[in-house]
Structures are given as structure tokens and as C-alpha cells.
Design a protein around this motif. Structure first.
Motif, PDB file in Angstrom:
ATOM      1  N   UNK A 159      14.210  40.310  49.719  1.00  0.00           N
ATOM      2  CA  UNK A 159      13.201  39.791  50.636  1.00  0.00           C
ATOM      3  C   UNK A 159      13.627  38.451  51.212  1.00  0.00           C
ATOM      4  N   UNK A 160      14.320  37.654  50.415  1.00  0.00           N
ATOM      5  CA  UNK A 160      14.803  36.359  50.914  1.00  0.00           C
ATOM      6  C   UNK A 160      15.805  36.556  52.035  1.00  0.00           C
ATOM      7  N   UNK A 161      16.744  37.496  51.861  1.00  0.00           N
ATOM      8  CA  UNK A 161      17.735  37.748  52.907  1.00  0.00           C
ATOM      9  C   UNK A 161      17.062  38.297  54.159  1.00  0.00           C
ATOM     10  N   UNK A 162      16.129  39.230  53.978  1.00  0.00           N
ATOM     11  CA  UNK A 162      15.409  39.779  55.131  1.00  0.00           C
ATOM     12  C   UNK A 162      14.665  38.667  55.870  1.00  0.00           C
ATOM     13  N   UNK A 163      14.089  37.731  55.121  1.00  0.00           N
ATOM     14  CA  UNK A 163      13.372  36.614  55.751  1.00  0.00           C
ATOM     15  C   UNK A 163      14.300  35.761  56.607  1.00  0.00           C
ATOM     16  N   UNK A 164      15.529  35.535  56.121  1.00  0.00           N
ATOM     17  CA  UNK A 164      16.488  34.754  56.908  1.00  0.00           C
ATOM     18  C   UNK A 164      16.783  35.457  58.225  1.00  0.00           C
ATOM     19  N   UNK A 165      16.981  36.765  58.191  1.00  0.00           N
ATOM     20  CA  UNK A 165      17.221  37.511  59.424  1.00  0.00           C
ATOM     21  C   UNK A 165      16.017  37.429  60.353  1.00  0.00           C
ATOM     22  N   UNK A 166      14.820  37.560  59.789  1.00  0.00           N
ATOM     23  CA  UNK A 166      13.611  37.530  60.616  1.00  0.00           C
ATOM     24  C   UNK A 166      13.394  36.167  61.245  1.00  0.00           C
ATOM     25  N   UNK A 167      13.782  35.103  60.534  1.00  0.00           N
ATOM     26  CA  UNK A 167      13.586  33.744  61.038  1.00  0.00           C
ATOM     27  C   UNK A 167      14.626  33.343  62.083  1.00  0.00           C
ATOM     28  N   UNK A 168      15.723  34.086  62.174  1.00  0.00           N
ATOM     29  CA  UNK A 168      16.818  33.709  63.080  1.00  0.00           C
ATOM     30  C   UNK A 168      17.248  34.906  63.928  1.00  0.00           C
ATOM     31  N   UNK A 169      16.333  35.457  64.736  1.00  0.00           N
ATOM     32  CA  UNK A 169      16.650  36.707  65.441  1.00  0.00           C
ATOM     33  C   UNK A 169      17.722  36.559  66.513  1.00  0.00           C
ATOM     34  N   UNK A 170      17.929  35.348  67.017  1.00  0.00           N
ATOM     35  CA  UNK A 170      18.966  35.171  68.040  1.00  0.00           C
ATOM     36  C   UNK A 170      20.300  34.730  67.447  1.00  0.00           C
ATOM     37  N   UNK A 171      20.293  34.286  66.194  1.00  0.00           N
ATOM     38  CA  UNK A 171      21.531  33.818  65.571  1.00  0.00           C
ATOM     39  C   UNK A 171      22.186  34.892  64.701  1.00  0.00           C
ATOM     40  N   UNK A 172      21.361  35.742  64.067  1.00  0.00           N
ATOM     41  CA  UNK A 172      21.893  36.791  63.194  1.00  0.00           C
ATOM     42  C   UNK A 172      21.628  38.146  63.829  1.00  0.00           C
ATOM     43  N   UNK A 173      22.670  38.948  63.958  1.00  0.00           N
ATOM     44  CA  UNK A 173      22.500  40.284  64.529  1.00  0.00           C
ATOM     45  C   UNK A 173      21.503  41.081  63.694  1.00  0.00           C
ATOM     46  N   UNK A 174      20.497  41.700  64.328  1.00  0.00           N
ATOM     47  CA  UNK A 174      19.514  42.504  63.590  1.00  0.00           C
ATOM     48  C   UNK A 174      20.102  43.862  63.214  1.00  0.00           C
ATOM     49  N   UNK A 175      21.086  43.806  62.345  1.00  0.00           N
ATOM     50  CA  UNK A 175      21.822  45.010  61.941  1.00  0.00           C
ATOM     51  C   UNK A 175      22.292  44.836  60.510  1.00  0.00           C
ATOM     52  N   UNK A 176      22.077  45.842  59.681  1.00  0.00           N
ATOM     53  CA  UNK A 176      22.575  45.826  58.310  1.00  0.00           C
ATOM     54  C   UNK A 176      23.308  47.133  58.024  1.00  0.00           C
ATOM     55  N   UNK A 177      24.458  46.988  57.364  1.00  0.00           N
ATOM     56  CA  UNK A 177      25.213  48.159  56.907  1.00  0.00           C
ATOM     57  C   UNK A 177      24.943  48.293  55.414  1.00  0.00           C
ATOM     58  N   UNK A 178      24.065  49.229  55.050  1.00  0.00           N
ATOM     59  CA  UNK A 178      23.617  49.389  53.672  1.00  0.00           C
ATOM     60  C   UNK A 178      24.254  50.655  53.099  1.00  0.00           C
ATOM     61  N   UNK A 179      25.030  50.509  52.028  1.00  0.00           N
ATOM     62  CA  UNK A 179      25.836  51.620  51.511  1.00  0.00           C
ATOM     63  C   UNK A 179      24.963  52.660  50.812  1.00  0.00           C
ATOM     64  N   UNK A 180      25.043  53.919  51.246  1.00  0.00           N
ATOM     65  CA  UNK A 180      24.284  55.024  50.666  1.00  0.00           C
ATOM     66  C   UNK A 180      25.164  55.869  49.744  1.00  0.00           C
ATOM     67  N   UNK A 181      26.200  56.458  50.252  1.00  0.00           N
ATOM     68  CA  UNK A 181      27.153  57.358  49.588  1.00  0.00           C
ATOM     69  C   UNK A 181      26.588  58.756  49.358  1.00  0.00           C
ATOM     70  N   UNK A 182      25.352  58.895  48.903  1.00  0.00           N
ATOM     71  CA  UNK A 182      24.729  60.210  48.773  1.00  0.00           C
ATOM     72  C   UNK A 182      23.220  60.028  48.753  1.00  0.00           C
ATOM     73  N   UNK A 183      22.505  61.054  49.257  1.00  0.00           N
ATOM     74  CA  UNK A 183      21.059  61.043  49.195  1.00  0.00           C
ATOM     75  C   UNK A 183      20.513  61.839  48.030  1.00  0.00           C
ATOM     76  N   UNK A 184      21.389  62.350  47.185  1.00  0.00           N
ATOM     77  CA  UNK A 184      20.993  63.145  46.014  1.00  0.00           C
ATOM     78  C   UNK A 184      21.013  62.265  44.772  1.00  0.00           C
ATOM     79  N   UNK A 185      19.904  62.225  44.059  1.00  0.00           N
ATOM     80  CA  UNK A 185      19.858  61.426  42.835  1.00  0.00           C
ATOM     81  C   UNK A 185      20.854  61.937  41.799  1.00  0.00           C
ATOM     82  N   UNK A 186      21.039  63.258  41.720  1.00  0.00           N
ATOM     83  CA  UNK A 186      21.984  63.811  40.753  1.00  0.00           C
ATOM     84  C   UNK A 186      23.409  63.346  41.061  1.00  0.00           C
TER      85      UNK A 186
END
Length: 434
Positions: free
Chosen positions: A230-257
């Protein structure tokens, strides 16, 4: 006549940064970049070992350099050099093998560098500048060799990173990409024994960089879902013109197994919930991810679960990799290996799903102002927009590739555009002022 130098990099953004650091240091000692067709006195090869193919490419590059530059000395660094130093040392013309990137200052001193750089000043040949802020990975995902070759977690001092970013901006770089082997672990090794209010984390660093003057934007490279705090998200929200509103979040698989067999640290629900929190907190952010298809034991139900998570998250980009077993990792010896043909079928199917969700997201951006970094002349506009004689290509703040119907733009500049349609996985746009 000055000694000549060639550098070649295989692999990730971190490798590319480290090569540039070595190159800048050697140029301080008087080395000059060799021309394309010129033999070099010294060659530096930064290798990759993520896959067996990475090892093979590294060997091919070293042998070719020795053949074309028979009198050259070759310094080999990178993850392949760390994993198999004796094998690398036996290759032709290899004079040194650097097995630990922490040895780079010592390497530079041996080649006459007195003023050891703490960072780079420019990123030669690139409009974006990668800035390595962290090294090492503590995780033990069952398919990944990197923790075995980069096990030592280390975060650079905030002041060194701040000064480096300021230099890069002064030298014309308008997008700074913060990268690391495990970016979300920035600062963790420095926080032991400190009260929580004194901890240094990625959000701390990003806040500090946002205070720098100049026209530039920051983009974060790949990060794990649990580290999108939440702290990192807040930094992005507070600086919309300085930080690109884009995150690369690693998934690898959508299966819990499958995630359990991969030894990932969370299930699909946490991942989807974290992506949802990002979407609710930021203004139409772009999300991208990595997915491995055909992991050992992956069933049709497992693969369907991955496709569903991709749809639920609405990614702007999915980097899809068919599973390739890496010797030395547990997954290499797992039973129930998936046939090559089935992995390819799943890859193609997921590419189709990705195209659907990508275009849906891109269409949601039409009509609004997007900040784009101009990268060069467009190769696609004459085909995508008949009657438009020329134009420029770039990448938007939200990670969408954009073709700009305009003239007279300069590469490496930031411009505001408005998209009016989507074609061939790209947003077609005009300048916001036109």
C-alpha cells in the motif's frame, strides 16, 4: 593510439546496466569504443544462464569474438561465468572470469581505472536508462537458477542512486527504469535491527527520486505481488506525472497447484486481489506480467486457470515462456514433463487471450491524454494509416506502444498524445495540441 574496447551483453536489464558501468569505467582509463568492423584490444562479455540456450549463446559470442579479434583479451562476467567459471575460462582468448559482480571495482582497477564509478552518467545507445538499485535473490522458485548464481542480497545507497539518476536526466534520458534481481527487496538487508519507522524500502527510494528536478519519468521493472505494498501504491498515486502508472507484477501461473510446485509464495487470489487494488488506487494503470506455460504436471484445468487470471487482471502485456527445464533446479527433474507440442499449443492460445485483453485495455485509453516517450520514426504508420506519410513511434506511460501521426518530433522527448484507434496491438494517436 588508445586501446580499443568492445562490450556485449546477453540477458536482463541488470546485466545491461552492469556492462554500461564497466564500459564507463574503462573509458575513464582511456579505452575507446571500437568501430563495428574494427578489432578490439579488450572485449567484455556479460553472460546469461537463465536457460541452457543462454549458456550456448554466451559460448558462441566468446568464440566469435576470439575468431574475429585473434589478439584480443576477453573478460567474461555474468551469471554463466558465475555458474561455470572453469568451463568459461577454457574458451579461446578468455583472460579473466569475473564470478561475482561485487568484484567489478577490483576488475576496473586492474585495467587502470583510478576513479571507480559509483554509477553511470549515460546509457549509450539507449533512450531509456536502466538503473540497477539492488542485487541478489533470497527466493528458491523451483524452476529458477538465478538465486544460485546471485545469492547475495545487496542494495545500493540511496544517495548513489539519486546522484546517478540526476546525471542521467542531465544527459538527456527522459525515462529511468529502476531494476534489480529482486527489485521489491530493495533495502531489506539494511533494515535488520532497526525500528520499523526507520526501514528503507523501495517506496522510500522512489519518493526520494520523485523530488529530483527535471523533465523525466520513473518506471519500475518487475516486482512480486506481495511487494506491491500500500505504501508503494500510495507513492505512485501521489506522483502521477513523475512515475509511470504501470507495474510489471510476476504471475508465472494462475493455478494454485502449479504455483505450489513452483514454490511461489502466494496463490492466485492474492495476486488478483493485489492487481485489483492497484486498479482501484491508480488512474487506469497498465499492468504486465510473465507467465510460464507447460510447467511439469500442468493440466488443462491448470492452464485454464491461468487464462482466467489473465482475463481477470486485464494485462496490457503478457510475456509468455514455454517451460524449459534448467539443469540444477528442482523442476528439471520433476515428473510429468509436458510435451513440446502441447506447450506450443498453450502458448499460442494464451497469446490469443492476451491480444483480447490487451486491445480491450488499449481501447479504454482512447480519447484521453497519454504521455509518450518518442523513440524514433514509425515503421508501421504507412500500413496502419494509409494516407499518413510519416510519423513516430514511442511507448506510453501506461506501457502501450503508440504510433504518432505527427512530424518534426525528436527522439528521447516526452510528448502528450490522444489516441483515436487501436490497430495491430498499437494505439494510433495524434499530438494532444493538434
Amino acid at each position: 593510439m588508445s586501446a580499443t574496447l568492445k562490450t556485449i551483453t546477453l540477458g536482463c536489464k541488470v546485466n545491461q546496466y552492469e556492462t554500461e558501468l564497466v564500459r564507463e569505467g574503462l573509458r575513464r582509463a582511456g579505452y575507446q569504443d571500437a568501430a563495428e568492423d574494427q578489432a578490439a584490444d579488450l572485449c567484455v562479455v556479460n553472460t546469461c544462464t537463465v536457460t541452457a540456450e543462454g549458456d550456448s549463446k554466451s559460448r558462441h559470442v566468446i568464440r566469435k569474438l576470439a575468431r574475429v579479434n585473434p589478439t584480443t583479451r576477453i573478460v567474461v562476467m555474468g551469471c554463466y561465468a558465475t555458474r561455470a567459471p572453469e568451463e568459461v575460462a577454457a574458451l579461446p582468448n578468455v583472460a579473466e572470469v569475473v564470478t561475482d559482480k561485487r568484484e567489478i571495482p577490483d576488475l576496473l582497477q586492474r585495467f587502470g581505472v583510478i576513479d571507480i564509478p559509483t554509477g553511470i552518467s549515460r546509457f549509450t545507445g539507449r533512450k531509456r536508462a536502466y538503473v540497477k538499485v539492488q542485487d541478489g535473490c533470497l527466493l528458491r522458485c523451483s524452476y529458477c537458477i538465478i538465486p544460485h548464481v546471485r545469492p547475495n542480497v545487496y542494495s545500493r545507497p540511496v544517495e548513489h542512486i539519486r546522484d546517478e539518476v540526476a546525471r542521467l536526466v542531465d544527459n538527456g534520458h527522459r525515462e529511468i527504469i529502476l531494476t534489480g534481481v529482486h527489485l521489491g527487496h530493495f533495502g531489506v538487508e539494511q533494515n535488520h535491527g532497526k525500528p520499523r519507522e526507520e526501514w528503507i524500502r523501495l517506496a522510500t527510494l522512489v519518493r526520494e527520486l520523485c523530488r529530483l528536478p527535471g523533465e523525466f519519468r520513473i518506471r519500475l521493472s518487475s516486482i512480486e505481488a506481495t511487494e506491491v505494498t500500500r505504501d508503494l501504491i500510495s507513492v505512485l498515486a501521489e506522483n502521477p506525472t513523475r512515475i509511470a502508472p504501470h507495474l510489471h507484477i510476476c504471475l508465472q501461473s494462475g493455478s494454485d497447484a502449479v504455483l505450489r510446485r513452483m514454490k511461489r509464495r502466494w496463490g492466485s487470489k492474492l495476486f488478483v486481489d493485489r492487481c485489483r487494488l492497484v486498479r482501484e488506487s491508480l488512474d487506469q494503470p497498465g499492468l504486465s506480467t510473465d507467465v510460464i506455460v507447460g510447467f511439469p504436471g500442468e493440466t488443462e484445468e491448470d492452464f485454464a486457470a491461468t487464462c482466467q487470471v489473465v482475463r481477470d487482471c486485464g494485462f496490457a502485456k503478457v510475456h509468455i515462456f514455454p517451460f524449459s527445464g534448467r539443469k540444477g533446479t528442482p523442476a528439471y527433474d520433476f515428473p510429468d514433463q509436458i510435451p513440446h507440442e502441447m506447450k506450443q499449443q498453450r502458448l499460442v492460445h494464451l497469446q490469443q487471450v492476451e491480444a483480447e485483453v490487451r486491445d480491450e485495455y488499449f481501447r479504454s485509453l482512447l480519447g484521453r491524454t497519454l504521455q509518450v516517450m518518442v523513440e524514433g520514426e514509425s515503421e508501421y504508420l504507412p500500413e496502419l494509416s494509409p494516407g499518413v506519410p510519416d510519423g513516430f513511434a514511442g511507448t506510453s506511460c501506461r506501457y502501450a506502444p503508440v504510433e504518432i501521426e505527427a512530424t518534426g518530433l525528436q527522439p528521447s522527448t516526452l510528448v502528450d498524445v490522444v489516441g483515436h484507434r487501436v490497430a495491430d496491438g498499437r494505439i494510433i494517436a495524434r499530438l494532444a495540441s493538434s
